[in-house]
Write an enzyme that holds these catalytic residues in place. Sequence first.
Site, PDB file in Angstrom:
ATOM      1  N   VAL A  71      26.491 100.703  11.507  1.00  0.00           N
ATOM      2  CA  VAL A  71      25.711 101.675  10.737  1.00  0.00           C
ATOM      3  C   VAL A  71      25.397 101.027   9.396  1.00  0.00           C
ATOM      4  O   VAL A  71      26.298 100.704   8.631  1.00  0.00           O
ATOM      5  CB  VAL A  71      26.479 102.993  10.534  1.00  0.00           C
ATOM      6  CG1 VAL A  71      25.653 103.969   9.703  1.00  0.00           C
ATOM      7  CG2 VAL A  71      26.837 103.612  11.871  1.00  0.00           C
ATOM      8  N   ASP A  72      24.109 100.825   9.176  1.00  0.00           N
ATOM      9  CA  ASP A  72      23.660 100.170   7.939  1.00  0.00           C
ATOM     10  C   ASP A  72      23.049 101.250   7.040  1.00  0.00           C
ATOM     11  O   ASP A  72      23.756 101.908   6.285  1.00  0.00           O
ATOM     12  CB  ASP A  72      22.675  99.057   8.320  1.00  0.00           C
ATOM     13  CG  ASP A  72      22.226  98.229   7.128  1.00  0.00           C
ATOM     14  OD1 ASP A  72      22.679  98.495   6.007  1.00  0.00           O
ATOM     15  OD2 ASP A  72      21.419  97.303   7.312  1.00  0.00           O
TER      16      ASP A  72
ATOM     17  N   GLY B 242      21.873 103.969   8.241  1.00  0.00           N
ATOM     18  CA  GLY B 242      22.164 105.216   8.936  1.00  0.00           C
ATOM     19  C   GLY B 242      20.958 105.774   9.676  1.00  0.00           C
ATOM     20  O   GLY B 242      21.080 106.751  10.417  1.00  0.00           O
TER      21      GLY B 242
HETATM   22  P1  IMP Z   1      20.402 101.302  10.357  1.00  0.00           P
HETATM   23  O1  IMP Z   1      19.399 102.103  11.103  1.00  0.00           O
HETATM   24  O2  IMP Z   1      19.886 100.798   9.050  1.00  0.00           O
HETATM   25  O3  IMP Z   1      21.753 101.954  10.236  1.00  0.00           O
HETATM   26  O4  IMP Z   1      20.545  99.959  11.145  1.00  0.00           O
HETATM   27  C1  IMP Z   1      21.265  99.868  12.262  1.00  0.00           C
HETATM   28  C2  IMP Z   1      20.800  98.706  13.098  1.00  0.00           C
HETATM   29  O5  IMP Z   1      20.392  97.579  12.321  1.00  0.00           O
HETATM   30  C3  IMP Z   1      21.941  98.251  13.937  1.00  0.00           C
HETATM   31  O6  IMP Z   1      21.975  98.953  15.144  1.00  0.00           O
HETATM   32  C4  IMP Z   1      21.651  96.761  14.083  1.00  0.00           C
HETATM   33  O7  IMP Z   1      20.817  96.569  15.188  1.00  0.00           O
HETATM   34  C5  IMP Z   1      20.922  96.377  12.827  1.00  0.00           C
HETATM   35  N1  IMP Z   1      21.800  95.775  11.799  1.00  0.00           N
HETATM   36  C6  IMP Z   1      22.006  96.231  10.548  1.00  0.00           C
HETATM   37  N2  IMP Z   1      22.839  95.437   9.861  1.00  0.00           N
HETATM   38  C7  IMP Z   1      23.189  94.443  10.700  1.00  0.00           C
HETATM   39  C8  IMP Z   1      24.049  93.283  10.574  1.00  0.00           C
HETATM   40  O8  IMP Z   1      24.695  92.995   9.555  1.00  0.00           O
HETATM   41  N3  IMP Z   1      24.139  92.492  11.679  1.00  0.00           N
HETATM   42  C9  IMP Z   1      23.482  92.754  12.828  1.00  0.00           C
HETATM   43  N4  IMP Z   1      22.688  93.820  12.988  1.00  0.00           N
HETATM   44  C10 IMP Z   1      22.519  94.658  11.943  1.00  0.00           C
END
Ligand code: IMP
Length: 188
Positions: A109-110, A112
Site C-alpha cells: 500500500v503506497d 492507498g
Molecule cells: P498505491 O495505489 O499508490 O497504493 O500503489 C499500489 C501499487 O503500486 C502496488 O500494488 C504496486 O504495484 C505499486 N508499488 C508502489 N510502491 C511500490 C514499490 O516500492 N515497489 C513495487 N511496487 C510498488
Amino acid sequence: MTNAQSPPAGGGGPPVLISEETIRDRVVDLASQISRDYRGQGEVVLVGVLKGAFVLLADLSRRLTIPRRIEFIALSSYETGSVSGEVRLEMDLRHRVEGKHVLIVEDIVDSGQTLHYLIELLQARSPASIRTCALVRKLSRAKLEVQVDYLGFDIPDVWVVGYGLDYAEQHRTLPYIGVLEPEEQSGE
Ligand code: IMP
Ligand code: MG
C-alpha cells in the site's frame, strides 16, 4: 528498518530491507491471526491482487487453518516503473462474492489508491464482509485513509522489490524484500 543490509552471500541483488526469515515469521503470525479471527465463519475468499501479491498469497494461504478459496484480480496503477497513475481493472474475479467473507491480499500500500478502488469495487457486490491484508505499507506516502486489517510491515518511502514486488517486471522472485537504489530506477 531504514538501514538496508548487504544482499545474502553469493548474491549481487538489491540490498536487504526485510530478510526472508523475517518475512516467513511475520507470515506465520498473520496466518494464525487470520485463522483465529475467521474461525467458525465458513469459507473465506482470498482475493490476490496480481501480480505482486502472488508470493504472499501462496505462503499465507498454505498456513491458514480455515476453509478458504483462492481468487485473483488484476489492477494496474503504474504503467511501468514508478510513475503513479489512474487505477484500472485489468482482470475481474471469475466468481461472485455476494454473501462471502472476502479477504483482499495485496503486496504493498503506497498512496492507498489501488486498495481504496478495490474495496469500493467489491463492496458494491454485497459480500458478507471485506478485510484487507498487505505485506508492506509505506506510511509516509499514505494519501488515502485505507484500512489495512492485517499488515506485514511498515516501511519508509523507498522503492522495494522482491517477494512478488517488482520494478518494471524485474526482481519479483527475490526471496527477500530489497531496496532499489534511485540510480537503478533510471533508464526508463
Ligand atoms: P498505491 O495505489 O499508490 O497504493 O500503489 C499500489 C501499487 O503500486 C502496488 O500494488 C504496486 O504495484 C505499486 N508499488 C508502489 N510502491 C511500490 C514499490 O516500492 N515497489 C513495487 N511496487 C510498488
Ligand atoms: Mg499491487
